[in-house]
Write a protein that holds these residues in place. Structure first.
Motif, PDB file in Angstrom:
ATOM      1  N   GLY A 141      -2.519  -4.403   6.033  1.00  0.00           N
ATOM      2  CA  GLY A 141      -2.460  -3.085   6.889  1.00  0.00           C
ATOM      3  C   GLY A 141      -3.595  -2.658   6.982  1.00  0.00           C
ATOM      4  N   PRO A 166      -9.739  -4.854   3.594  1.00  0.00           N
ATOM      5  CA  PRO A 166      -9.547  -3.059   2.872  1.00  0.00           C
ATOM      6  C   PRO A 166      -8.517  -2.107   2.852  1.00  0.00           C
ATOM      7  CG  PRO A 166     -10.073  -3.322   5.674  1.00  0.00           C
ATOM      8  CD  PRO A 166     -10.028  -4.256   4.821  1.00  0.00           C
ATOM      9  N   VAL A 167      -7.289  -2.701   2.647  1.00  0.00           N
ATOM     10  CA  VAL A 167      -5.845  -2.363   2.362  1.00  0.00           C
ATOM     11  C   VAL A 167      -5.742  -4.042   2.676  1.00  0.00           C
ATOM     12  CG1 VAL A 167      -5.315  -1.606   4.515  1.00  0.00           C
ATOM     13  CG2 VAL A 167      -4.280  -1.042   2.117  1.00  0.00           C
ATOM     14  N   PRO A 168      -4.720  -4.617   1.725  1.00  0.00           N
ATOM     15  CA  PRO A 168      -3.396  -5.656   1.548  1.00  0.00           C
ATOM     16  C   PRO A 168      -2.740  -5.811   3.118  1.00  0.00           C
ATOM     17  CG  PRO A 168      -3.101  -4.491  -0.175  1.00  0.00           C
ATOM     18  CD  PRO A 168      -4.514  -3.972   0.528  1.00  0.00           C
ATOM     19  N   PHE A 220      -2.368   8.946   3.464  1.00  0.00           N
ATOM     20  CA  PHE A 220      -3.267   8.300   4.553  1.00  0.00           C
ATOM     21  C   PHE A 220      -2.563   9.049   5.938  1.00  0.00           C
ATOM     22  CE2 PHE A 220       0.795   5.224   4.148  1.00  0.00           C
ATOM     23  CZ  PHE A 220       0.749   4.877   5.179  1.00  0.00           C
ATOM     24  N   TRP A 235       0.906  -0.814   0.174  1.00  0.00           N
ATOM     25  CA  TRP A 235       0.069   0.196   0.152  1.00  0.00           C
ATOM     26  C   TRP A 235       1.255   1.232  -0.129  1.00  0.00           C
ATOM     27  CZ3 TRP A 235       1.877   1.875   4.497  1.00  0.00           C
ATOM     28  CH2 TRP A 235       2.386   0.775   5.739  1.00  0.00           C
ATOM     29  N   ASN A 236       0.186   2.440  -0.428  1.00  0.00           N
ATOM     30  CA  ASN A 236       0.331   3.305  -0.052  1.00  0.00           C
ATOM     31  C   ASN A 236       0.464   5.081  -0.172  1.00  0.00           C
ATOM     32  OD1 ASN A 236       3.532   3.009  -2.215  1.00  0.00           O
ATOM     33  ND2 ASN A 236       1.639   2.601  -3.785  1.00  0.00           N
ATOM     34  N   HIS A 274      -1.719   3.771  14.193  1.00  0.00           N
ATOM     35  CA  HIS A 274      -2.281   2.723  14.273  1.00  0.00           C
ATOM     36  C   HIS A 274      -2.470   1.873  15.338  1.00  0.00           C
ATOM     37  CE1 HIS A 274       2.103   2.005  13.422  1.00  0.00           C
ATOM     38  NE2 HIS A 274       2.125   1.022  13.961  1.00  0.00           N
ATOM     39  N   GLY A 317      -2.088   2.510   5.383  1.00  0.00           N
ATOM     40  CA  GLY A 317      -2.296   2.068   4.051  1.00  0.00           C
ATOM     41  C   GLY A 317      -3.768   2.993   3.927  1.00  0.00           C
ATOM     42  N   LEU A 318      -4.508   3.138   5.012  1.00  0.00           N
ATOM     43  CA  LEU A 318      -5.672   3.201   5.280  1.00  0.00           C
ATOM     44  C   LEU A 318      -5.750   4.541   6.025  1.00  0.00           C
ATOM     45  CD1 LEU A 318      -8.474   0.336   4.826  1.00  0.00           C
ATOM     46  CD2 LEU A 318      -8.304   1.926   3.368  1.00  0.00           C
TER      47      LEU A 318
END
Ligand code: NAD
Ligand code: ZN
Ligand code: ZN
Length: 349
Positions: free
Chosen positions: A118, A114-116, A59, A55-56, A63, A123-124
């Motif tokens: 993460g 929702p995000v691989p 964001f 992911w990138n 966390h 990522g989110l």
């Protein structure tokens, strides 16, 4: 609302205005009460690049989150607005075999997540903001009575990650055993507490900072040593017949600490690498103890989060925290990078 965003790889986070999230069906919006500042965020800012993780940016960081339920999406039951909750951070697909038992960290269906690999802040959008959108109510864990979000937030990562690492080595930590904790920062100091609370092992802690070693002693470490002094001989001498430590937990993960861990470990021991320091450990037939198991670990499971919260509410595990406002968050990360944080710095938006 205000949010601390990571705009890109190799960049500093920025405090900006963004829209408040609204929950879709099955989702929950949390009013953030606390978001821990993890050293992994420094790796995101300085070390990661496109391709390091699936992911990138951009964001919102954060966390390690806890707060109060603010708004419930259609169909969410079992939670009430205003209720204090922690957020389980790794967000998998929810339906694969691993997610079904609460091991979202190793979701086998990343395309359905929702995000691989993460979650929020990875990522989110995460919790360094006034509100946090959680994509599924199953990640929202009610706090035990009497626990406040500032205590709870660090438990969701600085607690959960070492708990998972310690728990998988429980069988190697009977009375008479020794555990070595390398790096007594946010994760490591809670790791020492978890070892003392859940095993009978003697605990040796190593760090480059005297303040960190003082914190290790407060947390119950039996022996503390500076890492630059090449303490392998002293570590081995603290174990029966110099045999070495049964379990090493490396919360740094640079070349020097991996070498220290392998040289201090016992035949049949565990070397668990939690720190993302980017180091490598050459492994060949005579270079590491026989049957040393070497593993990296990522975060922990949802059932383990409940266990950590229980240790927390019983006072057996108590992260040392200092709190800061969202406008101080950029500075907090600078201080973390300079080694000036004791325990865990927590942002209270
Ligand atoms: P932190 O900055 O709070 O603590 C790091 C500690 O290590 C500090 O006390 C520092 O003085 C000490 N240290 C640094 N270099 C050392 C050396 N050479 N020898 C001994 N001690 C040394 O960081 P943190 O938030 O506790 O995170 C620790 C590491 O764990 C980071 O790399 C972070 O990215 C990683 N992490 C991994 C996971 C996972 O799931 N695997 C989860 C969270 C954090
Ligand atoms: Zn983290
Ligand atoms: Zn899954």
């Amino acid at each position: 609302m205000r949010a601390l965003r990571l705009p890109d790889w190799k960049s500093e986070p920025e405090l900006v205005e963004v829209d408040e999230p609204t929950p879709g069906p099955g989702q929950v919006v949390i009013r953030v009460g606390a978001a821990g500042a993890c050293h992994s965020d420094l790796h995101l800012m300085h070390d990661f690049e496109a391709g390091t993780v699936p992911w990138n940016p951009p964001f919102t960081l954060g966390h390690e989150n806890a707060g109060w339920v603010h708004a419930l999406g259609a169909g969410v039951t079992g939670l009430e607005v205003g209720q204090p909750v922690a957020v389980y951070g790794p967000w998998g697909c929810g339906t694969c075999a691993r997610c079904r038992v609460g091991v979202d960290t190793y979701c086998e269906n990343p395309a359905g997540a929702p995000v691989p690999g993460g979650g929020g802040g990875l990522g989110l959008d995460g919790g360094m903001a006034e509100y946090l959108l959680v994509p599924s109510a199953r990640h929202v864990v009610p706090l035990p009575d009497g626990m406040d979000p500032v205590q709870a937030a660090p438990l969701t990562d600085a607690g959960l990650t070492p708990y998972h690492a310690v728990r998988r080595s429980w069988a190697k930590l009977p009375p008479g055993s020794t555990a070595l904790v390398i790096g007594v920062g946010g994760l490591g100091h809670v790791g020492v507490q978890i070892l003392k609370a859940t095993t009978a092992a003697r605990v040796i802690a190593v760090d480059t900072r005297d303040e960190a070693l003082a914190l290790a002693r407060e947390c119950g470490a039996d022996l503390t040593l500076r890492s630059e002094s090449d303490p392998v001989a002293e570590i081995r001498a603290a174990t029966p017949r110099d045999r070495g430590v049964d379990v090493v937990l490396d919360f740094v993960g640079v070349d020097a600490t991996l070498r220290l861990g392998a040289a201090s470990a016992r035949t049949l021991g565990d070397l668990t690498v939690v720190g993302i320091g980017g180091g490598t450990l050459p492994v060949s037939f005579f270079s590491v103890p026989y049957e040393l198991s070497i593993q990296t670990t990522y975060w922990g499971s949802r059932p383990e989060l409940s266990e950590v919260l229980d240790l927390g509410v019983r006072g057996l595990v108590r992260p040392k925290t200092s709190t800061f406002g969202l406008d101080e968050a950029v500075d907090v990360y600078h201080r973390l990078r300079e080694g000036k944080v004791a325990g865990r710095a927590v942002i209270v938006p």
